[in-house]
Motif scaffolding. Structure first.
Motif, PDB file in Angstrom:
ATOM      1  N   ILE A   1       0.995  -0.648   0.139  1.00  0.00           N
ATOM      2  CA  ILE A   1       0.020   0.182   0.142  1.00  0.00           C
ATOM      3  C   ILE A   1       0.927   1.211  -0.046  1.00  0.00           C
ATOM      4  CG2 ILE A   1      -1.518   1.225   1.471  1.00  0.00           C
ATOM      5  CD1 ILE A   1      -2.859  -1.629   2.434  1.00  0.00           C
ATOM      6  N   PHE A   2       2.467   1.047   1.187  1.00  0.00           N
ATOM      7  CA  PHE A   2       2.732   2.514   1.194  1.00  0.00           C
ATOM      8  C   PHE A   2       3.390   2.670  -0.624  1.00  0.00           C
ATOM      9  CE2 PHE A   2       6.737   3.938   1.875  1.00  0.00           C
ATOM     10  CZ  PHE A   2       6.459   4.711   2.677  1.00  0.00           C
ATOM     11  N   LEU A   3       4.034   1.308  -1.292  1.00  0.00           N
ATOM     12  CA  LEU A   3       4.705   1.313  -2.352  1.00  0.00           C
ATOM     13  C   LEU A   3       3.531   1.702  -3.628  1.00  0.00           C
ATOM     14  CD1 LEU A   3       6.364  -1.813  -2.174  1.00  0.00           C
ATOM     15  CD2 LEU A   3       7.582   0.014  -2.212  1.00  0.00           C
ATOM     16  N   ALA A   4       2.575   2.396  -3.327  1.00  0.00           N
ATOM     17  CA  ALA A   4       1.364   2.277  -4.109  1.00  0.00           C
ATOM     18  C   ALA A   4       1.102   3.801  -4.655  1.00  0.00           C
ATOM     19  CB  ALA A   4      -0.209   1.767  -3.889  1.00  0.00           C
ATOM     20  N   ARG A   5       1.434   4.266  -2.684  1.00  0.00           N
ATOM     21  CA  ARG A   5       0.656   5.877  -2.844  1.00  0.00           C
ATOM     22  C   ARG A   5       2.215   6.613  -3.143  1.00  0.00           C
ATOM     23  NH1 ARG A   5      -2.763   7.393   0.344  1.00  0.00           N
ATOM     24  NH2 ARG A   5      -2.317   9.915  -0.634  1.00  0.00           N
ATOM     25  N   THR A   6       3.660   5.613  -3.390  1.00  0.00           N
ATOM     26  CA  THR A   6       4.199   6.997  -3.453  1.00  0.00           C
ATOM     27  C   THR A   6       5.769   6.718  -4.899  1.00  0.00           C
ATOM     28  OG1 THR A   6       5.628   4.923  -1.629  1.00  0.00           O
ATOM     29  CG2 THR A   6       4.831   6.500  -0.628  1.00  0.00           C
TER      30      THR A   6
END
Length: 387
Positions: free
Chosen positions: A214-219
């Motif tokens: 999820i963090f990867l998808a946002r950043t």
């Protein structure tokens, strides 16, 4: 008015409007100056076309306290208490730049033990700064847990600096000519133990967030700052190095004891939000190792940690410039003296002020939900912008 019902053969169908051809107006939206997403009293004036940002204008100055003017009315001991407050997460490093400038103008040599202690404390302060952002940045985009891990490590290191200086935030431990006083007996051993604890537990935070999907998808791929744009805006520190600017004053223009240390410089080339986060995270590992090396050297040195000074400190007439690799980037200190007990002029070049200007390039074209991810990844302190 025409009926929305049209006849097609024997059947009637409803024509649904698509909005095509309708006149629309751009919306001007103010984020801040007091808003949960602005890291402090910062205002962003946005022009929106639906959910997409067309332009962004950072409006600064809401926290301006006139520190540079106040320097002119304070003596060389008193200006330290003002200088450590503009970036409240990097107080020790802020003090350091001021005393280095004064010592350079006075031609003063600082005892070797003080030099190595300063270097160790500067790196520990860098770790504290980075851990704050490593916890708060994921929190801003929805990840609650990392902040608890980050603050656990912060408290471990914070206790070490508090024991040495007596302060938790504004240390006031630097003095012209060295440090305020010797560290307590056995302090270096306790500091090494604290570093070892953080080094052992830091992978917990690393595994929790670095590859989180999820963090990867946002950043990943969000808020890309090219090396050319980073250089044009004067970006430095983790923000500049995440875009591929291989610049670190600790290695390239050594001060304190950095000339005797091998300083690894953490860089990335993608320049997106995730690259900036990774540089910050990997820098913590580097700084912990550098602090440990400095503490080992301190234990081999004896002697004073400061130079005896007269009651009234006066820098000779002249001017000098000192710059340091602060946790958020390059800080510069331009000192002009007329031979008095106060500076005639002390001009600050702060890292956050330059870094935040890149928002005018990063934010246009992004969607409103990505705005928060980009803003948080610039790792600025508003007091450091307004100084």
């Amino acid at each position: 008015m025409e009926s929305p019902v049209a006849s097609v053969g024997d059947k009637s169908t409803v024509v649904v409007g698509t909005g095509a051809g309708l006149e629309t107006a751009d919306m001007v939206l103010n984020i801040g100056p007091q808003h949960p997403s602005t890291h402090g009293v910062l205002r962003l004036k946005l022009v929106l076309d639906g959910e997409r940002v067309k332009s962004c204008e950072p409006v600064v100055g809401y926290m301006h306290r006139g520190a540079e003017k106040l320097f002119e009315a304070r003596d060389y001991r008193q200006i330290i208490v003002l200088a450590n407050r503009h970036d409240w997460l990097s107080a020790f490093n802020n003090e350091l730049g001021v005393v280095l400038a004064v010592e350079r103008l006075m031609g003063m040599e600082v005892p070797e033990r003080a030099v190595w202690l300063r270097t160790a404390l500067a790196e520990l302060n860098r770790v504290l700064n980075h851990l704050m952002f490593l916890g708060s940045y994921p929190l801003e985009i929805g990840a609650i847990t990392p902040v608890f891990y980050a603050f656990r490590e912060r408290e471990t290191i914070q206790a070490v600096l508090e024991e040495a200086s007596g302060g938790r935030m504004h240390y006031m431990y630097n003095r012209v000519g060295g440090l305020k006083e010797e560290v307590p007996a056995g302090w270096t051993g306790r500091a090494r133990a604290a570093i070892a604890d953080v080094q052992r537990r830091l992978p917990d935070l690393d595994k929790l967030i670095r590859r989180n999907e999820i963090f990867l998808a946002r950043t990943v791929g969000v808020g890309v700052l090219s090396a050319e744009d980073a250089a044009a805006f004067g970006a430095s520190g983790p923000v500049g190095r995440a875009s591929g600017l291989d610049l670190d004053l600790r290695r390239d223009e050594p001060y304190l004891a950095y000339g005797e240390l091998d300083v690894p410089v953490v860089t990335r080339t993608t320049g997106d939000c995730h690259a900036r986060f990774e540089v910050l995270l990997d820098q913590v590992y580097v700084s912990l190792d550098l602090a440990l090396q400095c503490l080992n050297r301190v234990d081999q040195l004896t002697g004073p940690v400061n130079v005896r000074l007269p009651k009234v400190v006066k820098a000779p007439e002249g001017h000098t410039y000192a710059w340091t690799e602060n946790p958020l980037g390059i800080n510069g200190y331009y000192l002009v003296s007329h031979g008095d007990r106060t500076p005639w002029r002390l001009k600050l070049r702060t890292a956050s002020y330059s870094n935040v200007q890149a928002l005018t390039k990063l934010i246009p074209g992004c969607l409103v939900p990505d705005l928060i991810a980009i803003l948080g990844s610039m790792f600025f302190v508003v007091g450091d912008i307004d100084k």
